[in-house]
Each structure stands twice: as structure tokens, then as C-alpha cells.
Design a protein around this motif. Structure first.
Motif, PDB file in Angstrom:
ATOM      1  N   TYR A   6       0.828  -1.204   0.000  1.00 30.86           N
ATOM      2  CA  TYR A   6       0.000   0.000   0.000  1.00 30.86           C
ATOM      3  C   TYR A   6       0.864   1.256   0.000  1.00 30.86           C
ATOM      4  CZ  TYR A   6      -3.857  -3.151   1.027  1.00 30.86           C
ATOM      5  OH  TYR A   6      -4.788  -4.145   0.947  1.00 30.86           O
ATOM      6  N   SER A 130      -3.455  -4.356  -8.965  1.00 26.79           N
ATOM      7  CA  SER A 130      -4.585  -3.439  -8.801  1.00 26.79           C
ATOM      8  C   SER A 130      -4.341  -2.449  -7.667  1.00 26.79           C
ATOM      9  CB  SER A 130      -5.887  -4.220  -8.557  1.00 26.79           C
ATOM     10  OG  SER A 130      -5.895  -4.808  -7.262  1.00 26.79           O
ATOM     11  N   SER A 134      -4.141   1.404  -8.316  1.00 27.68           N
ATOM     12  CA  SER A 134      -5.110   2.252  -7.629  1.00 27.68           C
ATOM     13  C   SER A 134      -4.476   3.575  -7.240  1.00 27.68           C
ATOM     14  CB  SER A 134      -5.669   1.550  -6.393  1.00 27.68           C
ATOM     15  OG  SER A 134      -4.676   1.401  -5.390  1.00 27.68           O
ATOM     16  N   THR A 137      -5.150   5.654 -10.232  1.00 31.33           N
ATOM     17  CA  THR A 137      -6.551   6.061 -10.339  1.00 31.33           C
ATOM     18  C   THR A 137      -6.942   7.047  -9.248  1.00 31.33           C
ATOM     19  OG1 THR A 137      -7.290   4.145  -9.053  1.00 31.33           O
ATOM     20  CG2 THR A 137      -7.161   3.870 -11.431  1.00 31.33           C
ATOM     21  N   LEU A 138      -6.396   6.883  -8.047  1.00 32.78           N
ATOM     22  CA  LEU A 138      -6.657   7.872  -7.002  1.00 32.78           C
ATOM     23  C   LEU A 138      -6.034   9.210  -7.362  1.00 32.78           C
ATOM     24  CD1 LEU A 138      -6.207   5.735  -3.762  1.00 32.78           C
ATOM     25  CD2 LEU A 138      -8.330   6.709  -4.664  1.00 32.78           C
ATOM     26  N   PHE A 259     -10.884   4.371 -10.987  1.00 32.91           N
ATOM     27  CA  PHE A 259     -10.704   3.624  -9.736  1.00 32.91           C
ATOM     28  C   PHE A 259     -11.640   2.411  -9.708  1.00 32.91           C
ATOM     29  CE2 PHE A 259     -11.696   2.784  -5.251  1.00 32.91           C
ATOM     30  CZ  PHE A 259     -10.410   2.559  -4.762  1.00 32.91           C
ATOM     31  N   VAL A 262     -10.153  -0.292 -12.100  1.00 27.79           N
ATOM     32  CA  VAL A 262      -9.025  -1.027 -11.533  1.00 27.79           C
ATOM     33  C   VAL A 262      -9.495  -1.989 -10.453  1.00 27.79           C
ATOM     34  CG1 VAL A 262      -6.973  -0.752 -10.089  1.00 27.79           C
ATOM     35  CG2 VAL A 262      -7.261   0.659 -12.109  1.00 27.79           C
ATOM     36  N   THR A 263     -10.481  -1.563  -9.651  1.00 28.34           N
ATOM     37  CA  THR A 263     -11.005  -2.422  -8.599  1.00 28.34           C
ATOM     38  C   THR A 263     -11.642  -3.679  -9.183  1.00 28.34           C
ATOM     39  OG1 THR A 263     -11.410  -0.508  -7.169  1.00 28.34           O
ATOM     40  CG2 THR A 263     -12.571  -2.540  -6.624  1.00 28.34           C
ATOM     41  N   SER A 317      -5.768  -2.356 -17.097  1.00 28.80           N
ATOM     42  CA  SER A 317      -5.073  -2.999 -15.981  1.00 28.80           C
ATOM     43  C   SER A 317      -5.142  -4.520 -16.079  1.00 28.80           C
ATOM     44  CB  SER A 317      -5.646  -2.521 -14.648  1.00 28.80           C
ATOM     45  OG  SER A 317      -7.033  -2.821 -14.538  1.00 28.80           O
TER      46      SER A 317
END
Length: 401
Positions: A6, A130, A134, A137-138, A259, A262-263, A317
Motif C-alpha cells: 500500500y 490493482s 489504484s 486512479t486515485l 478507480f 481497476v477495482t 489494468s
């Protein structure tokens, strides 16, 4: 999922903000540095070219380094070039900082992806990827709209300063949270004799037709995404009729869609990629065509920005994940192959969109180019499937859009 993964996603957030934020800053840069909008759009292409060159090159050069050291070096360089970009008054210097920053970004992403995927089970690569994506995407949801707002309030340079400032605490966090694994070849004598052959052995993975097809598909799909996204501000203001003050909202809407995409890909790309790629690819093509036709409608533009953000990143992705699986013989460089291919698209897409604008086709024309690029992806996938069938090859799980 290890916490360090993360953290790597947070670093990717800072870098993704830089890569995407020009979509809200291009007009301001063009006016301030006295260049045309397509010329300012070349800053996106320069970044993408740096990513293309830098991904495999930096991954190979950093094979001798502990991964934490490589991550710190790349992130520090990335921060410094953004400081230079924030103070320069020369477009050529700004262009150079974008290319150098992209080299650093590419190196960080390649090493970060290798580090992250090595922390989990072999069948969980899609979930790890992912998480990293992310961060990008964030960046679209929060970083890029914030950069656009800062550009409106304090000028485009403020966005560059913000990216540099974000990198500073991330550097400290990487030191504290990312483990310092052994170099790619741990023993000095083994490294001296085997590291270069190892790099060559991993590069041989590029000879696999399946991997090359996936990389080409990824380049085309990502080219379509960047083609429109780079010129999103003039498209929405000159064609869709939005005021410039709406730009952060529009960028955030695209980011929310990305986002979500990708999720969804993180849940499906490991075990069920075709269930996403085939219908998702068809919907992506239809969406670009519909957007091109209905771009003068603000309501349609709002809806399609979200939908196309979702589809572009879901398909894109998933292709990255499948490329990593297809390059199983290149555990260190697999991420760099995918990064390079997708940034080929990120370089060619804005260039093609800019060429269409320069040809007098208007700010709607990048949407048509995006549709064309996805249609080419379909053609490539269909041809690859036909060749495989003609050769009597066994069924594969490789993606064919």
C-alpha cells in the motif's frame, strides 16, 4: 496484503498525479511559455517516451541494487526534476524534466511491481497490481483535479511544487516500511558472472508471440485513453460547453471511473480475464464512438467520462496483469515490459490526437482517434487468434479483445 504494498501505491499516487495532471494544465502552460496547445500536449508524449525507454532500461540497471535503494534513488530524482520544472521559464527545459522524471517513474514502477509481486502468492499478482494501479486512479480522482484547481488559482507551477512536496514524506516512509531485500543475485561472485546473462535471459521473454500480442493490445488501448485524456480540457470547454471551473469535477469523475475499473480488474484479472476483456473491449469501442457523436451534450459528456474511465482502466489494468503472467520467465523485468508497452500508447495517443487537431479536425477529433485505436486492438486480437487457430495451437487464457 503486506502494508509495504500500500505504501508503494502511495508513491505511485504521487507519480500518477504528475503523469496525468497535464490534462488540466496544458492551456496554462501553453499560454505562459508561448507555445501551441498541441506543443504543450507533447509534454505528455515526452513523459510517455521516457517511460517507454526507462522501464526496461532502469529495471536492468537496477538489478545490482537492493530494491529499497533503487526505489529511493528513483523517487528522489523524480522529486528533484519537479522542482526544476516548477521554476523553469524555458519550454525545452520543462520538456527535458518531463522525460527525466519519466525515466525515474518508470524505474520506480518496474522495481516496485517486482517488489510487490514477490511479497504475495504467485496466483495473486492481479490483486497486487490493482493496488499499485489504484495509486494512479486515485491520482485521477484527487491529485489531478486538485492540480487543475491549483493551476486555476495559483498557476500551473503550483501543481509541480505540490508533486515535489508529496514525494518528500513518501521517501521517509519507504525507508521505514519497505524491506531491504537482497540484490537480484545475492552472492557477489554469482552476481559478477551471472547477472548480465540473467538480464539477457529475461529479455528473451519478449520473443514469445503471446506476450508481444498482449503488449501491443495494451499499447493500443492505453493510446486511446491518453489520446482523449490529454485534450480533455479543450474538448469539454470548446465542444461540450463546460466552463473551465468545471475541470476539476470532470477530471475527478473520470478518476472515479478509473478507480472502479481497476477495482473490478483486481477481482477478475487473475482467474477470469476473458469475462472482462471481451465485453469490456466492445463496450470501450462503443463508448468512444458514442462520445465522439455526442460530445456537444454536457449530460452525455459527464456520463461518458465516468463510463470510459471505468472501461479504459478495467481493460488496461487486466492487460497489464496478463502481460506479467505471460512474462513468467522474466520475474524482474515483467513489470517493465508492461510499463513500456502501455507508455508507447501514452506517447502515440496524444501525438495522434494532436495531429488530428493540427489538421483542423477540431477538439472532438481525439475521440475519433481513440475509437480507431481500440478498433485496431480488435483487429490485432482477431488476427492473432486466427493465426493461432491456423497453426493448431492449444487454447490459451491470454486475452483477446
Amino acid at each position: 496484503m503486506p502494508f509495504a504494498i500500500y505504501l508503494l501505491g502511495l508513491a505511485v499516487f504521487a507519480q500518477g498525479t504528475s503523469e496525468f495532471m497535464l490534462s488540466g494544465l496544458v492551456p496554462g502552460i501553453a499560454q505562459d511559455l508561448h507555445v501551441s496547445i498541441p506543443a504543450a500536449g507533447a509534454l505528455t508524449s515526452a513523459f510517455a517516451v521516457g517511460m517507454v525507454v526507462g522501464a526496461p532500461l532502469m529495471a536492468v540497471l537496477s538489478l545490482r541494487w537492493p530494491r529499497r535503494t533503487a526505489l529511493l534513488v528513483f523517487l528522489a530524482v523524480f522529486m528533484v526534476v519537479h522542482i526544476v520544472g516548477a521554476v523553469t521559464t524555458d519550454f525545452g527545459v520543462l520538456l527535458a524534466t518531463r522525460a527525466i522524471g519519466a525515466l525515474a517513474n518508470a524505474g520506480f514502477l518496474a522495481v516496485g511491481m517486482a517488489t510487490a509481486t514477490s511479497m504475495v502468492e504467485p496466483h495473486a499478482k492481479g490483486r497486487v497490481i490493482s493496488v499499485l494501479l489504484s495509486g494512479v486512479t486515485l491520482a485521477c480522482v484527487a491529485g489531478v483535479p486538485a492540480g487543475a484547481l491549483m493551476g486555476q488559482l495559483w498557476g500551473w507551477r503550483s501543481a509541480f511544487w505540490a508533486v515535489a512536496l508529496i514525494c518528500a514524506p513518501v521517501l521517509i516512509a519507504v525507508v521505514r516500511s519497505v524491506p531491504g531485500p537482497a540484490p537480484a543475485v545475492p552472492e557477489a561472485t554469482a552476481r559478477r558472472h551471472a547477472e548480465v546473462p540473467s538480464a539477457r535471459r529475461e529479455l528473451r521473454a519478449l520473443r514469445r508471440p503471446r506476450l508481444l500480442v498482449i503488449l501491443l493490445l495494451g499499447a493500443l488501448v492505453n493510446g486511446a485513453t491518453f489520446c482523449t485524456f490529454t485534450y480533455l480540457l479543450p474538448l469539454t470547454t470548446q465542444v461540450s460547453g463546460f466552463q473551465e471551473s468545471w475541470t476539476p469535477v470532470l477530471l475527478a469523475l473520470f478518476g472515479l471511473g478509473s478507480f472502479l475499473g481497476v477495482t473490478v480488474a483486481g477481482r477478475m484479472s487473475d482467474n477470469r480475464p476473458m469475462r472482462l476483456l471481451v465485453p469490456g473491449g466492445g463496450a470501450l469501442l462503443a463508448g468512444w464512438l458514442l462520445f465522439a457523436v455526442a460530445a456537444d451534450s454536457p449530460v452525455a459528456a459527464l456520463l461518458l467520462l465516468f463510463v470510459q474511465g471505468t472501461l479504459s482502466f478495467a481493460v488496461g489494468s487486466t492487460l497489464i496483469t496478463r502481460a506479467v503472467y505471460a512474462a513468467s520467465g522474466a520475474p524482474t523485468l515483467a513489470g517493465s515490459f508492461a510499463t513500456a508497452a502501455f507508455n508507447v500508447g501514452a506517447a502515440l495517443g496524444p501525438a495522434a490526437g494532436g495531429a488530428a487537431i493540427d489538421a483542423g479536425l477540431g477538439f472532438r477529433s481525439p475521440l475519433w482517434v481513440s475509437a480507431l485505436l481500440v478498433a485496431l486492438a480488435f483487429a490485432v486480437a482477431g488476427l492473432a487468434h486466427a493465426v493461432r487457430q491456423a497453426r493448431g495451437g492449444p487454447g490459451e487464457t491470454s486475452p483477446v479483445i
